[in-house]
Design a protein around this motif. Structure first.
Motif, PDB file in Angstrom:
ATOM      1  N   GLU A 126       0.815  -1.219   0.000  1.00 37.91           N
ATOM      2  CA  GLU A 126       0.000   0.000   0.000  1.00 37.91           C
ATOM      3  C   GLU A 126       0.847   1.267   0.000  1.00 37.91           C
ATOM      4  OE1 GLU A 126      -2.342  -0.530   3.466  1.00 37.91           O
ATOM      5  OE2 GLU A 126      -3.419  -2.276   2.657  1.00 37.91           O
ATOM      6  N   ASN A 127       2.098   1.153   0.411  1.00 44.08           N
ATOM      7  CA  ASN A 127       2.973   2.326   0.491  1.00 44.08           C
ATOM      8  C   ASN A 127       4.210   2.160  -0.388  1.00 44.08           C
ATOM      9  OD1 ASN A 127       1.881   4.085   2.987  1.00 44.08           O
ATOM     10  ND2 ASN A 127       1.642   1.910   3.463  1.00 44.08           N
ATOM     11  N   ALA A 128       4.018   1.490  -1.515  1.00 46.19           N
ATOM     12  CA  ALA A 128       5.144   1.202  -2.412  1.00 46.19           C
ATOM     13  C   ALA A 128       5.863   2.467  -2.855  1.00 46.19           C
ATOM     14  CB  ALA A 128       4.650   0.423  -3.630  1.00 46.19           C
ATOM     15  N   ASP A 129       5.108   3.557  -2.982  1.00 47.51           N
ATOM     16  CA  ASP A 129       5.710   4.813  -3.443  1.00 47.51           C
ATOM     17  C   ASP A 129       6.650   5.413  -2.398  1.00 47.51           C
ATOM     18  OD1 ASP A 129       3.409   5.193  -1.851  1.00 47.51           O
ATOM     19  OD2 ASP A 129       3.221   7.261  -2.534  1.00 47.51           O
ATOM     20  N   LYS A 130       6.546   4.945  -1.149  1.00 44.20           N
ATOM     21  CA  LYS A 130       7.402   5.464  -0.086  1.00 44.20           C
ATOM     22  C   LYS A 130       8.662   4.617   0.105  1.00 44.20           C
ATOM     23  CE  LYS A 130       3.386   7.156   2.507  1.00 44.20           C
ATOM     24  NZ  LYS A 130       2.624   7.048   3.777  1.00 44.20           N
ATOM     25  N   MET A 131       8.704   3.469  -0.564  1.00 48.27           N
ATOM     26  CA  MET A 131       9.840   2.564  -0.399  1.00 48.27           C
ATOM     27  C   MET A 131      10.931   2.915  -1.406  1.00 48.27           C
ATOM     28  SD  MET A 131       8.781   0.713   2.075  1.00 48.27           S
ATOM     29  CE  MET A 131       9.953  -0.644   2.117  1.00 48.27           C
ATOM     30  N   PRO A 132      12.198   2.919  -0.991  1.00 45.48           N
ATOM     31  CA  PRO A 132      13.282   3.243  -1.921  1.00 45.48           C
ATOM     32  C   PRO A 132      13.407   2.187  -3.013  1.00 45.48           C
ATOM     33  CG  PRO A 132      14.165   2.369   0.132  1.00 45.48           C
ATOM     34  CD  PRO A 132      12.697   2.586   0.362  1.00 45.48           C
ATOM     35  N   ALA A 133      13.655   2.643  -4.232  1.00 48.66           N
ATOM     36  CA  ALA A 133      13.825   1.706  -5.342  1.00 48.66           C
ATOM     37  C   ALA A 133      15.150   0.968  -5.176  1.00 48.66           C
ATOM     38  CB  ALA A 133      13.816   2.465  -6.668  1.00 48.66           C
ATOM     39  N   PRO A 134      15.161  -0.333  -5.452  1.00 51.07           N
ATOM     40  CA  PRO A 134      16.411  -1.092  -5.298  1.00 51.07           C
ATOM     41  C   PRO A 134      17.471  -0.614  -6.283  1.00 51.07           C
ATOM     42  CG  PRO A 134      14.747  -2.408  -6.430  1.00 51.07           C
ATOM     43  CD  PRO A 134      14.048  -1.176  -5.928  1.00 51.07           C
ATOM     44  N   ASP A 135      18.697  -0.554  -5.819  1.00 50.96           N
ATOM     45  CA  ASP A 135      19.817  -0.141  -6.666  1.00 50.96           C
ATOM     46  C   ASP A 135      20.394  -1.399  -7.320  1.00 50.96           C
ATOM     47  OD1 ASP A 135      21.892   1.164  -7.886  1.00 50.96           O
ATOM     48  OD2 ASP A 135      23.137   1.278  -6.082  1.00 50.96           O
ATOM     49  N   ILE A 136      19.949  -1.656  -8.545  1.00 47.42           N
ATOM     50  CA  ILE A 136      20.327  -2.886  -9.226  1.00 47.42           C
ATOM     51  C   ILE A 136      21.349  -2.586 -10.326  1.00 47.42           C
ATOM     52  CG2 ILE A 136      19.503  -4.807 -10.635  1.00 47.42           C
ATOM     53  CD1 ILE A 136      16.784  -4.505  -9.274  1.00 47.42           C
ATOM     54  N   LYS A 137      22.449  -3.296 -10.268  1.00 41.38           N
ATOM     55  CA  LYS A 137      23.487  -3.177 -11.295  1.00 41.38           C
ATOM     56  C   LYS A 137      23.515  -4.475 -12.084  1.00 41.38           C
ATOM     57  CE  LYS A 137      26.428   0.052  -8.716  1.00 41.38           C
ATOM     58  NZ  LYS A 137      25.416   0.313  -7.677  1.00 41.38           N
ATOM     59  N   ARG A 138      23.136  -4.412 -13.350  1.00 39.95           N
ATOM     60  CA  ARG A 138      23.050  -5.610 -14.181  1.00 39.95           C
ATOM     61  C   ARG A 138      24.435  -6.210 -14.428  1.00 39.95           C
ATOM     62  NH1 ARG A 138      18.136  -7.060 -13.176  1.00 39.95           N
ATOM     63  NH2 ARG A 138      16.655  -5.353 -13.503  1.00 39.95           N
ATOM     64  N   ASP A 158      15.165 -12.720  -6.001  1.00 38.08           N
ATOM     65  CA  ASP A 158      16.530 -12.655  -5.472  1.00 38.08           C
ATOM     66  C   ASP A 158      17.548 -12.445  -6.587  1.00 38.08           C
ATOM     67  OD1 ASP A 158      15.573 -12.999  -2.945  1.00 38.08           O
ATOM     68  OD2 ASP A 158      16.137 -15.104  -2.759  1.00 38.08           O
ATOM     69  N   LEU A 159      17.400 -13.196  -7.684  1.00 39.48           N
ATOM     70  CA  LEU A 159      18.359 -13.098  -8.781  1.00 39.48           C
ATOM     71  C   LEU A 159      18.307 -11.729  -9.451  1.00 39.48           C
ATOM     72  CD1 LEU A 159      18.014 -16.615 -10.475  1.00 39.48           C
ATOM     73  CD2 LEU A 159      19.922 -15.773  -9.114  1.00 39.48           C
ATOM     74  N   ALA A 160      17.100 -11.219  -9.649  1.00 38.76           N
ATOM     75  CA  ALA A 160      16.963  -9.911 -10.301  1.00 38.76           C
ATOM     76  C   ALA A 160      17.623  -8.821  -9.468  1.00 38.76           C
ATOM     77  CB  ALA A 160      15.492  -9.588 -10.539  1.00 38.76           C
ATOM     78  N   ARG A 161      17.458  -8.888  -8.152  1.00 40.24           N
ATOM     79  CA  ARG A 161      18.061  -7.882  -7.271  1.00 40.24           C
ATOM     80  C   ARG A 161      19.579  -8.018  -7.229  1.00 40.24           C
ATOM     81  NH1 ARG A 161      13.886  -5.516  -4.390  1.00 40.24           N
ATOM     82  NH2 ARG A 161      11.923  -6.656  -4.591  1.00 40.24           N
ATOM     83  N   MET A 162      20.077  -9.210  -7.552  1.00 40.34           N
ATOM     84  CA  MET A 162      21.524  -9.424  -7.615  1.00 40.34           C
ATOM     85  C   MET A 162      22.109  -9.002  -8.961  1.00 40.34           C
ATOM     86  SD  MET A 162      21.543 -13.174  -5.759  1.00 40.34           S
ATOM     87  CE  MET A 162      23.249 -13.531  -6.137  1.00 40.34           C
ATOM     88  N   GLY A 163      21.233  -8.633  -9.898  1.00 40.09           N
ATOM     89  CA  GLY A 163      21.719  -8.119 -11.173  1.00 40.09           C
ATOM     90  C   GLY A 163      21.520  -9.022 -12.370  1.00 40.09           C
ATOM     91  N   TYR A 164      20.934 -10.194 -12.164  1.00 34.00           N
ATOM     92  CA  TYR A 164      20.742 -11.118 -13.280  1.00 34.00           C
ATOM     93  C   TYR A 164      19.521 -10.727 -14.115  1.00 34.00           C
ATOM     94  CZ  TYR A 164      24.150 -14.170 -11.063  1.00 34.00           C
ATOM     95  OH  TYR A 164      25.314 -14.676 -10.506  1.00 34.00           O
ATOM     96  N   GLU A 165      19.575 -11.050 -15.400  1.00 35.65           N
ATOM     97  CA  GLU A 165      18.413 -10.890 -16.279  1.00 35.65           C
ATOM     98  C   GLU A 165      17.615 -12.184 -16.179  1.00 35.65           C
ATOM     99  OE1 GLU A 165      17.403 -10.590 -21.048  1.00 35.65           O
ATOM    100  OE2 GLU A 165      19.341  -9.845 -20.319  1.00 35.65           O
TER     101      GLU A 165
END
Length: 236
Positions: A126-138, A158-165
């Motif tokens: 419900e408060n997604a707009d208040k959460m910081p966007a993850p800093d993802i490096k591909r 988990d994989l996407a946040r670690m940078g995997y496609e």
């Protein structure tokens, strides 16, 4: 004083009303109810609830943040170990896992850990707009996830946040696996699953439905497309 506070009951649909519909039975906690229930936690030095949790969520830590009203911080604690708090808070068998090991349950009612996890998960949605966007490096590596049930979704997150496609291949026409096809909506609304899937899309996870690996295309075909690893989450 925590053990002197009775367990906060969770609001539910009236039985006569819920007999006429398929809507979610449990309404969950509001802010006041969640804060009061969280205050029952003893913050044990050796928390048995964490040991009994399959993914070892730092339960006392996230509950402490709920007591303080720091719901974003509570969500951050849970997200270290779980990608689907709104789902797990509804369908995990807490009574035989974390809550079943709660010290308060020895002589009384355990802390409603599952309901608190659900509260935090729903607050995060419900408060997604208040959460910081993850800093993802591909990192340039591609992974195929076969199956879009809870295991596949968690792995993809988990994989996407670690940078995997990451691309998820689902045999059926709707994403979600057992969360959609196996659990009735009065316990887990499809809308909750849909939001979690949209959140995965926002961090770059792609989905392909009506795709049976081995029939639609082979593993070798997918390797030729650049997929370097495969996670098989085809269901139990």
């Amino acid at each position: 004083m925590a053990n002197k506070i009775p367990r906060v009951p969770v609001r539910e649909q009236d039985p006569k009303v819920r007999a006429t519909n398929f809507e979610e039975v449990c309404y969950g906690y509001n802010v006041e109810e969640a804060t009061l229930e969280a205050s029952r936690c003893l913050n044990c030095k050796n928390p048995r609830c964490v040991a009994a949790c399959p993914v070892n969520i730092r339960i006392p830590d996230f509950i402490h943040q709920v007591v303080e009203g720091n719901f974003a911080a509570a969500a951050a604690v849970i997200s270290e170990d779980s990608s689907l708090p709104s789902v797990c808070g509804r369908v995990c068998p807490q009574e035989s896992q974390c809550e079943g090991s709660c010290v308060l349950g020895v002589k009384g009612e355990p802390v409603a850990i599952g309901k608190l996890e659900r509260f935090v998960g729903d607050w995060k949605i419900e408060n997604a707009d208040k959460m910081p966007a993850p800093d993802i490096k591909r990192n340039g590596h591609k992974v195929a996830v076969i199956g879009s049930g809870p295991s596949g979704l968690a792995c993809a997150s988990d994989l996407a946040r670690m940078g995997y496609e990451v691309k998820i291949f689902e045999a059926l026409h709707k994403v979600g696996g057992v969360l959609v096809y196996g659990i009735p909506e009065f316990r887990l609304p499809n809308s909750v699953v849909d939001v979690e899937i949209e959140n995965l899309k926002k961090i770059g996870v792609k989905f392909v439905t009506n795709f049976i690996v081995g029939m639609t295309d082979s593993v070798e075909d997918l390797k030729a497309e650049g997929f370097q690893a495969f996670y098989v989450a085809s269901g139990a």
